[in-house]
Design an enzyme around this catalytic site. Structure first.
Site, mmCIF file in Angstrom:
data_model
loop_
_atom_site.group_PDB
_atom_site.id
_atom_site.type_symbol
_atom_site.label_atom_id
_atom_site.label_comp_id
_atom_site.label_asym_id
_atom_site.label_seq_id
_atom_site.Cartn_x
_atom_site.Cartn_y
_atom_site.Cartn_z
ATOM 1 N N HIS A 96 0.792 -1.234 0.000
ATOM 2 C CA HIS A 96 0.000 0.000 0.000
ATOM 3 C C HIS A 96 0.830 1.293 0.000
ATOM 4 O O HIS A 96 0.542 2.233 0.742
ATOM 5 C CB HIS A 96 -0.954 0.012 1.209
ATOM 6 C CG HIS A 96 -2.062 -1.009 1.136
ATOM 7 N ND1 HIS A 96 -2.529 -1.535 -0.043
ATOM 8 C CD2 HIS A 96 -2.816 -1.599 2.112
ATOM 9 C CE1 HIS A 96 -3.516 -2.388 0.204
ATOM 10 N NE2 HIS A 96 -3.698 -2.465 1.496
ATOM 11 N N HIS A 147 -9.833 2.296 0.432
ATOM 12 C CA HIS A 147 -9.759 1.162 1.346
ATOM 13 C C HIS A 147 -10.839 1.234 2.430
ATOM 14 O O HIS A 147 -10.584 0.946 3.599
ATOM 15 C CB HIS A 147 -8.360 1.124 1.961
ATOM 16 C CG HIS A 147 -7.887 -0.234 2.349
ATOM 17 N ND1 HIS A 147 -8.405 -0.928 3.418
ATOM 18 C CD2 HIS A 147 -6.953 -1.046 1.807
ATOM 19 C CE1 HIS A 147 -7.784 -2.084 3.519
ATOM 20 N NE2 HIS A 147 -6.896 -2.190 2.550
ATOM 21 N N GLU A 205 -11.811 -3.389 -2.810
ATOM 22 C CA GLU A 205 -10.797 -2.477 -3.336
ATOM 23 C C GLU A 205 -10.693 -2.639 -4.843
ATOM 24 O O GLU A 205 -10.056 -3.575 -5.335
ATOM 25 C CB GLU A 205 -9.455 -2.774 -2.676
ATOM 26 C CG GLU A 205 -9.485 -2.760 -1.159
ATOM 27 C CD GLU A 205 -8.288 -3.496 -0.556
ATOM 28 O OE1 GLU A 205 -7.138 -3.218 -0.926
ATOM 29 O OE2 GLU A 205 -8.513 -4.375 0.297
#
Ligand code: FUC
Length: 348
Positions: A105, A179, A313
């Site tokens: 991420h 997210h 996502e």
């Protein structure tokens, strides 16, 4: 329709602002300029009662301390990059190893942990907050100055539209998503195990024990990964499939979408009657059922535990740079990165 602005505390001396978009139906979406985090979405149940349907905090300190990316925009590269390194146009780039020796991420200070510039736009049938950020060449190890705009728009049809537009001055990697952890029960009254999910997807990515794609596309046929006719999340928690077990009993997998912008992702909670329909132009959706949320803190008074929320996502494929047969996530100078996902809240 309107947008309210309120102070949301300070982080390292920087003032954080919360923007609440309100439509004529009474639906509200609150986002802060720290991480473009969506802190709250209120949606009506079958009786018209508006309640919050995402995991979030009321203070920025809690986000800085605890958040497993609650509601945030993740990037520059959402998902994992094996070995936290990659080669692009003959040059090697090293990234932060923030997940079992791999990169996750966007690194230590990804897009979820910076303060974005914000602008508001108010129209008769929709209101928007436009967040922008210039991620400098070399930031978190990525090449190129990457300029990204994230627009959150609330319409009067109870739809939240999230769009991303980005440009780079050097070849780079881009994969961004939101997210948010959804829980349609309202105010976290129940966990998400009885939520019913329908996905237009025939295949998902096989993962290794560190959740890195092996490169294999697996068929959903005869597994708890088959959401084509709808199934409850609990099926994957109880399943014996090695991929469900490896994801911490549940799901943490990219599903390839067979359709775009055609009701491809539908999440339902029978008890409240809430339905979330997600439509995207992205090729995949990562379904993460919160199996790593082990707790030690609370979300607005509710102790955090596994399966308290689930993420949908929408994005490109993780670790695509190491798999020549995966669609590329490379963005070149002169090209524009564009992505759009719509989250529509209705009732059964
Ligand atoms: C998801 C997952 C990860 C991780 C994180 C918090 O996107 O793919 O495994 O735990 O979010």
């Amino acid at each position: 329709m309107k947008i309210l602005q309120e102070p949301f505390g300070e982080l390292k001396g920087q003032a954080i602002t919360a923007y609440t978009m309100v439509n004529n139906q009474g639906m509200e979406v609150t986002a802060i300029d720290y991480g473009c985090i969506i802190t709250k979405i209120t949606a009506p149940d079958r009786n018209g009662t508006f309640e919050n349907v995402v995991l979030g905090f009321d203070t920025v300190d809690e986000y800085a301390l605890h958040s497993p990316y609650f509601g945030a925009v993740v990037g520059r590269f959402a998902g994992r990059i094996a070995g936290a390194e990659f080669e692009l146009e003959g040059k090697k780039y090293l990234l932060a190893k923030n997940d079992n020796g791999n990169h996750l991420h966007g690194g230590l200070q990804g897009f979820d942990k910076i303060v974005w510039a914000a602008e508001t736009v108010e129209k008769a049938d929709a209101v928007s907050v436009v967040f922008s950020y210039l991620s400098k060449d070399g930031e978190e190890g990525y090449p190129g100055n990457f300029d990204l705009k994230v627009t959150y728009t609330l319409t009067d049809d109870n739809e939240l539209q999230v769009s991303y537009t980005g440009e780079t001055d050097q070849t780079t990697l881009v994969n961004v998503t939101n997210h948010s952890y959804f829980n349609l029960s309202g105010e976290l009254k129940r966990d998400i195990l009885n939520h019913q999910l329908t996905l237009k997807s025939d295949q998902f990515l096989e993962l290794d024990p560190h959740l890195i794609p092996t490169g294999e596309f697996l068929s959903v046929e005869n597994t708890a990964f088959d959401f084509r006719n709808g199934r409850k999340i609990i099926d994957g928690v109880q399943a014996e499939h090695p991929q469900n077990i490896l994801a911490g009993k549940g799901y943490d997998h990219p599903f390839l979408l067979t359709e775009n912008q055609g009701g491809e992702i539908v999440l339902e909670d029978e008890e409240s009657g809430r339905v979330l329909t997600v439509e995207t132009d992205q090729l995949a959706v990562v379904l993460y059922t919160g199996s790593q949320m082990t707790g030690g803190y609370s979300v607005r008074g509710v102790p955090v535990r596994r399966y308290l929320g689930l993420c949908l996502e929408t994005q490109g494929l993780p670790d695509s740079i190491h798999h020549a047969h995966f669609p590329s996530s490379i963005l070149k100078k002169g090209e524009t990165f564009e992505s759009m996902t719509k989250y529509r809240f209705g009732v059964l």
